[in-house]
Design an enzyme around this catalytic site. Structure first.
Site, PDB file in Angstrom:
ATOM      1  N   ASP A  23       0.829  -1.208   0.000  1.00  0.00           N
ATOM      2  CA  ASP A  23       0.000   0.000   0.000  1.00  0.00           C
ATOM      3  C   ASP A  23       0.863   1.257   0.000  1.00  0.00           C
ATOM      4  OD1 ASP A  23      -2.457   1.309  -0.043  1.00  0.00           O
ATOM      5  OD2 ASP A  23      -2.582   1.419   2.146  1.00  0.00           O
ATOM      6  N   HIS A  40       2.171   3.524  -9.110  1.00  0.00           N
ATOM      7  CA  HIS A  40       2.015   2.091  -9.374  1.00  0.00           C
ATOM      8  C   HIS A  40       3.228   1.562 -10.159  1.00  0.00           C
ATOM      9  CE1 HIS A  40      -1.862   2.304  -7.623  1.00  0.00           C
ATOM     10  NE2 HIS A  40      -2.442   2.948  -8.608  1.00  0.00           N
ATOM     11  N   LEU A 134      11.241 -19.991  -5.315  1.00  0.00           N
ATOM     12  CA  LEU A 134      10.229 -19.223  -4.566  1.00  0.00           C
ATOM     13  C   LEU A 134       8.911 -19.385  -5.300  1.00  0.00           C
ATOM     14  CD1 LEU A 134       9.462 -16.762  -2.544  1.00  0.00           C
ATOM     15  CD2 LEU A 134       9.909 -15.289  -4.494  1.00  0.00           C
TER      16      LEU A 134
HETATM   17  C1  IPE Z   1      -5.393  -2.810  -0.252  1.00  0.00           C
HETATM   18  O1  IPE Z   1      -5.087  -1.465  -0.399  1.00  0.00           O
HETATM   19  C2  IPE Z   1      -5.359  -3.483  -1.583  1.00  0.00           C
HETATM   20  C3  IPE Z   1      -4.059  -3.581  -2.242  1.00  0.00           C
HETATM   21  C4  IPE Z   1      -2.907  -3.177  -1.781  1.00  0.00           C
HETATM   22  C5  IPE Z   1      -4.094  -4.209  -3.520  1.00  0.00           C
HETATM   23  P1  IPE Z   1      -6.217  -0.362  -0.515  1.00  0.00           P
HETATM   24  O2  IPE Z   1      -5.510   0.947  -0.630  1.00  0.00           O
HETATM   25  O3  IPE Z   1      -7.181  -0.696  -1.584  1.00  0.00           O
HETATM   26  O4  IPE Z   1      -6.944  -0.489   0.899  1.00  0.00           O
HETATM   27  P2  IPE Z   1      -7.875   0.541   1.684  1.00  0.00           P
HETATM   28  O5  IPE Z   1      -8.930   0.990   0.717  1.00  0.00           O
HETATM   29  O6  IPE Z   1      -7.015   1.679   2.115  1.00  0.00           O
HETATM   30  O7  IPE Z   1      -8.399  -0.235   2.855  1.00  0.00           O
HETATM   31  C1  IPE Z   2      -1.657   0.207  -3.408  1.00  0.00           C
HETATM   32  O1  IPE Z   2      -1.421   1.570  -3.402  1.00  0.00           O
HETATM   33  C2  IPE Z   2      -1.839  -0.323  -4.808  1.00  0.00           C
HETATM   34  C3  IPE Z   2      -3.213  -0.736  -5.136  1.00  0.00           C
HETATM   35  C4  IPE Z   2      -4.224  -0.752  -4.302  1.00  0.00           C
HETATM   36  C5  IPE Z   2      -3.437  -1.133  -6.504  1.00  0.00           C
HETATM   37  P1  IPE Z   2      -2.610   2.607  -3.388  1.00  0.00           P
HETATM   38  O2  IPE Z   2      -2.977   2.936  -4.802  1.00  0.00           O
HETATM   39  O3  IPE Z   2      -3.725   2.143  -2.533  1.00  0.00           O
HETATM   40  O4  IPE Z   2      -1.901   3.854  -2.726  1.00  0.00           O
HETATM   41  P2  IPE Z   2      -2.514   4.876  -1.672  1.00  0.00           P
HETATM   42  O5  IPE Z   2      -3.032   4.071  -0.519  1.00  0.00           O
HETATM   43  O6  IPE Z   2      -3.592   5.629  -2.379  1.00  0.00           O
HETATM   44  O7  IPE Z   2      -1.351   5.746  -1.292  1.00  0.00           O
HETATM   45 MG    MG Z   3      -4.161   2.363  -0.558  1.00  0.00          MG
END
Ligand code: IPE
Ligand code: IPE
Ligand code: MG
Length: 254
Positions: A23, A40, A134
């Site tokens: 995240d 990303h 792995l």
């Molecule tokens: C969880 O992250 C999903 C992934 C990392 C793929 P999110 O950014 O979607 O989670 P929330 O919405 O903050 O809980």
């Molecule tokens: C995690 O990073 C990646 C996915 C959920 C695809 P986020 O896109 O949720 O990044 P933040 O949480 O907005 O910083």
């Molecule tokens: Mg996120």
């Protein structure tokens, strides 16, 4: 005091299975005035680093949460970009994965993906199937609730087909129908990006995982940060319901 990173991977204290919620990509990009997509893309570089470091450390299974069942609710443009990145990464990374003897598996509801992406996934899994350094599991269109639900449906189908008696349904019967029933449950569950929640990642399988939350945004997560998580794991006493005294006297081993 934290042990030195090189102590992190003493074999008896090493998790067999690490699951990570990657995240913080969006916030990483926003802090730089960049579009979320740039975060990303940078996150993919972190995936490479962490996969390679997992091989170096001798981790058996690494499960990365890449796209949740709920992430479809993001702006359509971001979803499209993520799908494009997923496809191009699959194409570009398979050779490197093979060189590192990494086996790839995608977990999640893949029927929601474009047919071309589904074919690419199957091909990448087939190409890497014989690798043993792995097992890299990418959770895409994955949700812990989806996983438990599809296992429950499989149980119901077996009952309906007459191959399973309802009385025979126990924890093992359900667990056997989950996405990666052939692998040990995650021992270490890491979430980067500062939030302290599970966000519908592995629910059943994380029942006894050690949770580790760190503030690094995923694109900044590197081998040093990973080693700190492994070192923290190595210091934990996993009791699985028993008492600390039982474990210390060797009376019971989980
Ligand atoms: C969880 O992250 C999903 C992934 C990392 C793929 P999110 O950014 O979607 O989670 P929330 O919405 O903050 O809980
Ligand atoms: C995690 O990073 C990646 C996915 C959920 C695809 P986020 O896109 O949720 O990044 P933040 O949480 O907005 O910083
Ligand atoms: Mg996120």
């Amino acid at each position: 005091m934290d042990p030195a990173p090189e102590e992190a991977g003493t074999p008896d204290r090493l998790p067999r299975h690490v699951a990570i919620i990657m995240d913080g990509n969006g916030r990483w990009a926003r802090a730089r005035g960049l579009p979320r997509y740039a975060g990303h893309r940078e996150g993919l570089r972190a995936v490479r680093r962490i996969v390679e470091h997992s091989v170096e450390r001798g981790i058996g299974v690494l499960t990365l949460f890449a796209f949740s069942s709920e992430n479809w609710a993001r702006p359509p443009m971001e979803v499209r970009m993520l799908m494009k990145l997923f496809m191009s990464a699959l194409r570009a990374e398979v050779r490197r994965l093979n060189e590192n003897r990494v086996r790839l598996r995608i977990i999640g509801e893949r029927s929601a993906f474009a047919p071309r992406l589904q074919r690419q996934i199957a091909e990448a899994e087939r190409l890497t199937a014989g690798n043993d350094a792995l097992l890299l599991q990418i959770a895409a269109n994955y949700g812990g609730r989806w996983d438990i639900t599809q296992a429950a449906r499989a149980l119901a189908e077996a009952v309906q087909a007459g191959t399973l008696a309802p009385q025979a349904i126990d924890e093992a019967a359900l667990a056997a129908r989950l996405s990666f029933a052939d692998q040990p449950d995650p021992d270490l569950f890491i979430r980067t990006g500062g939030e302290r929640r599970i966000s519908n990642f592995v629910l059943w399988q994380a029942a006894y995982a050690e949770l580790y939350f760190c503030d690094s945004l995923w694109p900044d997560f590197d081998a040093t940060a990973y080693d700190l998580a492994l070192a923290d794991f190595a210091r934990r006493q996993r009791r699985f319901g028993r008492t600390g005294e039982q474990l210390e006297t060797g009376e019971a081993r989980p």
